[in-house]
Write a protein that holds these residues in place. Structure first.
Motif, PDB file in Angstrom:
ATOM      1  N   ALA A 102       0.902  -1.181   0.061  1.00 20.64           N
ATOM      2  CA  ALA A 102      -0.029   0.175   0.043  1.00 20.64           C
ATOM      3  C   ALA A 102       0.988   1.195  -0.052  1.00 20.64           C
ATOM      4  CB  ALA A 102      -1.063   0.086   1.136  1.00 20.64           C
ATOM      5  N   ARG A 103       1.831   1.158   0.691  1.00 23.88           N
ATOM      6  CA  ARG A 103       2.719   2.605   0.908  1.00 23.88           C
ATOM      7  C   ARG A 103       3.590   2.618  -0.483  1.00 23.88           C
ATOM      8  NH1 ARG A 103       7.655   2.727   4.820  1.00 23.88           N
ATOM      9  NH2 ARG A 103       8.748   1.112   3.561  1.00 23.88           N
ATOM     10  N   VAL A 104       3.861   1.611  -1.069  1.00 21.97           N
ATOM     11  CA  VAL A 104       4.543   1.714  -2.365  1.00 21.97           C
ATOM     12  C   VAL A 104       3.510   2.141  -3.482  1.00 21.97           C
ATOM     13  CG1 VAL A 104       5.517   0.214  -4.242  1.00 21.97           C
ATOM     14  CG2 VAL A 104       6.396   0.069  -2.141  1.00 21.97           C
ATOM     15  N   LEU A 105       2.243   1.515  -3.679  1.00 22.54           N
ATOM     16  CA  LEU A 105       1.385   2.197  -4.486  1.00 22.54           C
ATOM     17  C   LEU A 105       0.985   3.445  -4.342  1.00 22.54           C
ATOM     18  CD1 LEU A 105      -0.704  -1.135  -4.575  1.00 22.54           C
ATOM     19  CD2 LEU A 105       0.868  -0.248  -6.247  1.00 22.54           C
ATOM     20  N   SER A 106       0.889   3.902  -3.125  1.00 25.87           N
ATOM     21  CA  SER A 106       0.274   5.300  -2.952  1.00 25.87           C
ATOM     22  C   SER A 106       1.330   6.450  -3.203  1.00 25.87           C
ATOM     23  CB  SER A 106       0.049   5.449  -1.414  1.00 25.87           C
ATOM     24  OG  SER A 106       1.053   5.357  -0.556  1.00 25.87           O
ATOM     25  N   ASN A 107       2.629   5.972  -3.477  1.00 17.27           N
ATOM     26  CA  ASN A 107       3.655   7.053  -4.112  1.00 17.27           C
ATOM     27  C   ASN A 107       3.511   6.926  -5.628  1.00 17.27           C
ATOM     28  OD1 ASN A 107       4.660   7.633  -1.597  1.00 17.27           O
ATOM     29  ND2 ASN A 107       5.931   6.042  -1.665  1.00 17.27           N
ATOM     30  N   ASP A 108       2.468   6.025  -6.113  1.00 15.96           N
ATOM     31  CA  ASP A 108       2.217   5.999  -7.578  1.00 15.96           C
ATOM     32  C   ASP A 108       3.525   6.194  -8.563  1.00 15.96           C
ATOM     33  OD1 ASP A 108       0.857   5.888  -9.967  1.00 15.96           O
ATOM     34  OD2 ASP A 108       0.727   8.174 -10.038  1.00 15.96           O
TER      35      ASP A 108
END
Ligand SMILES: Nc1ncnc2c1ncn2[C@@H]1O[C@H](COP(=O)(O)OP(=O)(O)O)[C@@H](O)[C@H]1O
Ligand SMILES: [Mg+2]
Length: 259
Positions: free
Chosen positions: A157-163
């Motif tokens: 989730a953290r990686v994806l939220s950084n797009d």
């Protein structure tokens, strides 16, 4: 349909990596040798190979975490010489990448905070990805209160939220129980289909490679590992484990590793 995008293309040419010091001319022990690969923008590419063949080394070279011995690694037009915000890495073990003193939400929002995204927007984004990975209701927990699978989902989730334009994933589901693993595999495909991200996904699991990859690059056993073959997977998502074509490809790929 995704438009091909140049800045998330990856080009690798004649790449060599040795961790050893050169002892005499030409006497280098290569972990990976003469690796060539072109990954198009928006592609889901799987690197498949036996344990110890150099998959993590190759991924770390693309991430810019380790320096090459010779050859080229380019992302878009740029030569990779250090980590960058365009490339996010998800590791097998979440423990080392989560901050133990931050909650789930604070961990997920960490990169957004660094980018000075306002609090309300941060919360929107973290809510979206926390629920996507199935952690709604756990926002206030600390990593020590989470199972291994939950920690892994926080990391995702953290990686994806950084797009990031490029997702580099190193056996990210290897430590999950079988059910969570299947859910995460499905979700990852869905997220990838919804975006134009380029994914390079490392695994030693043939079934996982076939569930996920648009193309699968086979790495030979080390030392001096290289990408010996590339398979196109002409099967629609979500992949069907009972499809005879799935089994045929499975057996074909398995034959590379039979000795
Ligand atoms: N920092 C390092 N220093 C020396 N040797 C290393 C280092 N990292 C990996 N290796 C060696 O490189 C080889 C490939 O390792 P790795 O890339 O982790 O393989 P894989 O991810 O496919 O299991 C192994 O023989 C490993 O011992
Ligand atoms: Mg590895």
């Amino acid at each position: 349909m995704r438009a091909a995008s140049r800045q998330n293309e990856i080009h690798i040419e004649q790449l060599n990596k040795s961790y050893a010091q050169q002892t005499s001319a030409g006497d280098l022990h290569y972990i990976i040798q003469d690796v060539n690969l072109a990954v198009k923008g928006g592609e889901f590419f799987v690197l498949l190979g036996p344990s110890g063949c150099g998959k993590s080394t190759l991924l770390s070279l693309i991430a810019g975490f380790v320096s090459k011995t010779s050859g080229q690694v380019r992302v878009g037009e740029k030569e990779v010489d250090r980590p960058g915000q365009d490339r996010a890495v998800v590791f097998q073990q979440a423990d080392s990448s989560l901050f133990p003193w931050l909650t789930v939400r604070e961990n997920v929002e960490f990169g957004l905070r660094m980018k000075r995204i306002p609090a309300a927007k941060r919360k929107d984004i973290s809510n979206q990805f926390i629920s996507l990975v199935g952690l709604a209701g756990h926002e206030s927990k600390y990593p020590r209160e989470l199972s291994g699978g939950m920690k892994q989902r926080v990391q995702l989730a953290r990686v994806l939220s950084n797009d990031p334009a490029i997702l580099l994933m190193d056996e990210p589901f290897g430590a999950l129980d079988a059910m969570t693993r299947r859910t995460m595999q499905r979700e990852l495909v869905r997220i990838w289909q919804d975006t134009d991200k380029t994914v390079i996904f490392v695994t030693h699991d043939i079934q996982e490679a076939l569930l996920l990859g648009g193309r699968i690059g086979i790495m030979s056993a080390g030392p001096s590992s290289k990408i010996t073959d590339i398979y196109e997977v002409p099967l629609a998502y979500p992949r069907d484990l009972t499809d005879p074509a799935f089994h045929a490809l499975y057996n074909q790929i398995q034959s590379h590793f039979d000795e």
